[in-house]
Design an enzyme around this catalytic site. Structure first.
Site, PDB file in Angstrom:
ATOM      1  N   HIS A 144      25.319  10.310  11.089  1.00  0.00           N
ATOM      2  CA  HIS A 144      26.051  10.346   9.823  1.00  0.00           C
ATOM      3  C   HIS A 144      25.321  11.223   8.823  1.00  0.00           C
ATOM      4  O   HIS A 144      25.928  11.961   8.064  1.00  0.00           O
ATOM      5  CB  HIS A 144      26.182   8.930   9.239  1.00  0.00           C
ATOM      6  N   ARG A 167      37.566  17.323  15.828  1.00  0.00           N
ATOM      7  CA  ARG A 167      36.741  16.372  16.582  1.00  0.00           C
ATOM      8  C   ARG A 167      37.140  14.953  16.177  1.00  0.00           C
ATOM      9  O   ARG A 167      36.521  14.349  15.293  1.00  0.00           O
ATOM     10  CB  ARG A 167      35.261  16.581  16.279  1.00  0.00           C
ATOM     11  N   ARG A 202      41.528  17.526  19.605  1.00  0.00           N
ATOM     12  CA  ARG A 202      40.795  17.163  20.809  1.00  0.00           C
ATOM     13  C   ARG A 202      40.744  15.644  20.890  1.00  0.00           C
ATOM     14  O   ARG A 202      40.424  14.979  19.899  1.00  0.00           O
ATOM     15  CB  ARG A 202      39.372  17.720  20.730  1.00  0.00           C
ATOM     16  N   GLU A 248      33.297  23.244  29.447  1.00  0.00           N
ATOM     17  CA  GLU A 248      31.945  22.965  28.948  1.00  0.00           C
ATOM     18  C   GLU A 248      30.940  22.690  30.057  1.00  0.00           C
ATOM     19  O   GLU A 248      29.783  22.373  29.774  1.00  0.00           O
ATOM     20  CB  GLU A 248      31.973  21.734  28.026  1.00  0.00           C
ATOM     21  N   ASN A 256      28.464  24.751  23.002  1.00  0.00           N
ATOM     22  CA  ASN A 256      27.377  23.813  22.647  1.00  0.00           C
ATOM     23  C   ASN A 256      26.982  23.011  23.884  1.00  0.00           C
ATOM     24  O   ASN A 256      25.809  22.833  24.187  1.00  0.00           O
ATOM     25  CB  ASN A 256      27.812  22.844  21.548  1.00  0.00           C
ATOM     26  N   ASP A 257      27.996  22.517  24.578  1.00  0.00           N
ATOM     27  CA  ASP A 257      27.717  21.764  25.800  1.00  0.00           C
ATOM     28  C   ASP A 257      27.467  22.678  26.992  1.00  0.00           C
ATOM     29  O   ASP A 257      26.641  22.379  27.846  1.00  0.00           O
ATOM     30  CB  ASP A 257      28.882  20.805  26.104  1.00  0.00           C
ATOM     31  N   ARG A 310      20.886  19.208  24.229  1.00  0.00           N
ATOM     32  CA  ARG A 310      21.155  19.923  22.980  1.00  0.00           C
ATOM     33  C   ARG A 310      20.656  19.185  21.734  1.00  0.00           C
ATOM     34  O   ARG A 310      20.563  19.762  20.665  1.00  0.00           O
ATOM     35  CB  ARG A 310      22.651  20.227  22.847  1.00  0.00           C
ATOM     36  N   CYS A 363      34.967  27.619  20.815  1.00  0.00           N
ATOM     37  CA  CYS A 363      34.768  26.791  19.624  1.00  0.00           C
ATOM     38  C   CYS A 363      33.354  26.226  19.510  1.00  0.00           C
ATOM     39  O   CYS A 363      33.109  25.332  18.703  1.00  0.00           O
ATOM     40  CB  CYS A 363      35.802  25.674  19.579  1.00  0.00           C
TER      41      CYS A 363
END
Ligand code: PEP
Ligand code: MG
Length: 580
Positions: A191, A298, A334, A433, A456-457, A467, A504
């Site tokens: 968060h 997301r 997604r 990914e 990213n993945d 990551r 993305c």
């Protein structure tokens, strides 16, 4: 001078004196009060509770207004704890029965509460322990009338250093003179990280021990884009960074001017610049930044609230708000990508040995079909309000994609039976990914409406580097030749099959990669809304044959260092003024 490298939260340059937020809590010695002071202590406690609740509700209102309901909900749990009668009466009993001072009683009870979470010895509960500490600090501040940690009283620009920040402390930053943040700890999707990113100032996290290396008053430079913290810079470095800082300000002004223009190369090729969002109001922010729509919503952030999974109606409202915010532009939703580093409060108790390779994402969805179907129904219902596309994350095998689609068809049939309208022809795509999906991209192309590459993945699985782990962050490098070649091959396969392909991952918003991505054929990039203007500027300066030449050359290198140096030089030629 000393330079530390961490994990980037947001780009930009911040220069200022260090202010260290102590990780230590208030120290409260045991103090008994006289019999006649018991009532006044109870009254102090009472007003500390009410003031804390009022303060939190004000903070929630501010967050709700600026970042939306989902961000504001971070504090729902805090208010809930403060309104819990049992907790309050335990503190009152200590004051009444033991004649304890209010501060001591509150601290003792809150620490017991904290200990209960600690005893579960689950690292995933760290977030909750910090919440309890945060509540304790707030209560004590009101009881003791001290504002020791209040950043609102800063009189000069400062760079904030802390071991970690609670959500409350992070939310307060927007109203202070803090210009940048550096933290020891670093979970990119906590968060705290989410709120830091929305705040938009430069930040670097995951620095391990910055809070013990820096002393209050040290001069610091935060270089968000390059994830660096420079301590006590030399005169030359300071001068260099002052110039970079000025360039950023100038650039922001210039970028504002081009935001309403389309992202078209000099030779007329149109590139879609889409936004990655976590909260519905960001769809409107992205449109205002000159974005062409939402390329990645997301949705799992809706599920990360303490209250647990949102109902179908609550989800429908969030999706509808996003679609309306995009104002006619396409929105790619997604399905929830939970697990790995994004556990729901409920699941945070189920520790996994290797969560990045664990029950995450589509695997988790397919094992929790009723939760998955509820989300699909909500997305389908919202699909009537605009140009909506649906995307499944972390697809690794064809079976998974087929199963997810079957669940979607089930949801469609149910809606049909209930007479509820939805877009029957909603395009259904996948995120690419994993190396397995790359190897089978041709087969996938026969079944999907579109592919969105999640670098990213993909970097994490291709290079076998977690990551989110600051200890191996030096190995997490998107310039790796293996990634570049993989991207080229995927693009080739998609183009050959006539399947739309976008990207993305974070590199979509990094100018360093723009020319390469353009050169291998990408025409749709999705990024944080704040990155859109700069990428648009670069695209408007570029031409396709030049980008193709740059991509070919970048693909010829054997090491990530050569790739980075080359791409940096080429990008600098186009944006000599821009710090990136
Ligand atoms: C990705 O993996 O590149 C991606 C965009 O998804 P996330 O960052 O949410 O895992
Ligand atoms: Mg991903």
């Amino acid at each position: 001078m000393e330079i530390l490298r961490g994990i980037a939260v947001s780009p930009g340059i911040a220069i200022g004196e260090a202010v260290i937020l102590e990780a230590e809590d208030y120290r409260i010695p045991y103090r008994a009060v006289s019999a006649q002071d018991v009532e006044p202590e109870l009254a102090r406690l009472d007003s500390a509770f009410s003031n804390s609740i009022v303060e939190l509700e004000r903070q929630e209102e501010w967050l709700d207004h600026h970042l939306g309901r989902d961000a504001a909900q971070v504090f729902d749990w805090h208010v809930g704890v403060l309104k819990d009668e049992r907790l309050r009466s335990s503190i009152e009993s200590l004051i009444r029965d033991k004649q304890a001072a209010a501060a001591y009683a509150a601290s003792t009870v809150m620490r017991n509460y904290q200990r209960r979470f600690m005893q579960m010895s689950d690292p995933l509960l760290v977030e909750r322990i910090r919440d309890v500490q945060d509540i304790e600090r707030r209560l004590l501040r009101h009881i003791l009338g001290e504002d020791r940690e209040d950043l609102a009283h800063l009189t000069t620009q400062a760079v904030l250093i802390a071991h970690d920040l609670t959500p409350t402390q992070t939310a307060q930053l927007a109203e202070t003179r803090v210009v940048g943040v550096a933290l020891d700890s670093g979970a990119a999707t906590s968060h705290t990280a989410i709120l830091l990113r929305s705040w938009g100032r430069p930040g670097v996290i995951g620095l391990t021990d910055v809070s013990t290396r820096v002393s209050g008053g040290d001069l610091l430079i935060i270089d968000g884009a390059n994830q660096l913290v420079i301590m006590n810079p030399s005169a030359a470095i300071l001068e260099e960074y002052r110039a970079k800082e000025e360039a950023y300000v100038r650039l922001a002004g210039e970028l504002d001017e081009i935001k309403s223009l389309p992202a078209v190369t000099r030779d007329g090729e149109r590139v879609q610049l889409m936004c990655n969002i976590e909260f519905p109001p960001e769809a409107r922010v992205g449109a205002n930044k000159g974005g062409d729509g939402v390329g990645l919503y997301r949705t799992e952030f809706l599920f990360l609230q303490p209250a647990g999974a949102p109902s179908e109606d609550e989800q429908y409202e969030a999706y509808r708000e996003t679609i309306l915010g995009a104002d006619g532009r396409p929105v790619t939703i997604r399905t929830f990508d939970l697990g790995a580093d994004k556990y729901t409060q409920q699941r945070s108790y189920e520790q996994e040995r290797n969560p990045m390779l664990g029950l995450r994402s589509i695997r988790y969805s397919l094992q929790n079909l009723s939760m998955f179907k509820t989300q699909l129904r909500a997305i389908l219902r919202a699909s009537c309000h605009g140009d909506v596309r649906l995307m499944f994350p972390l697809i690794t095998s064809l079976m998974e994609f087929r199963q997810a689609k079957m669940t979607l068809h089930d949801a469609m049939e149910d809606l049909e039976e209930d007479g509820i309208p939805f877009a029957r022809d909603i395009p259904v795509g996948m995120m690419l990914e994993t190396p397995a999906a790359v190897i089978q991209v041709k087969e996938f192309c026969r079944e999907v409406s579109f592919i969105s590459i999640g670098t990213n993945d993909l970097v994490q699985y291709l290079l076998a580097v977690d990551r989110g782990n600051e200890r191996v962050s030096q190995f997490y490098n998107a310039s790796h030749p293996a990634l570049l070649r993989t991207l080229r091959d995927v693009l080739r396969a998609c183009t050959h099959a006539g399947v739309e392909c976008s990207l993305c991952g974070e590199i979509a918003g990094q100018p360093l990669f723009t020319l390469f991505l353009l050169g291998i054929g990408l025409r749709s990039l999705s990024m944080a809304p704040g990155n859109i203007p700069e990428i648009k500027k670069l695209i408007r300066l570029a031409a396709v044959p030049q980008a193709q030449r740059i991509a070919r050359r970048a693909l010829s290198f054997e090491t990530e260092r050569q790739v980075t140096n080359y791409l940096r030089d080429e990008t600098r030629k186009m944006l000599p003024e821009d710090p990136f």
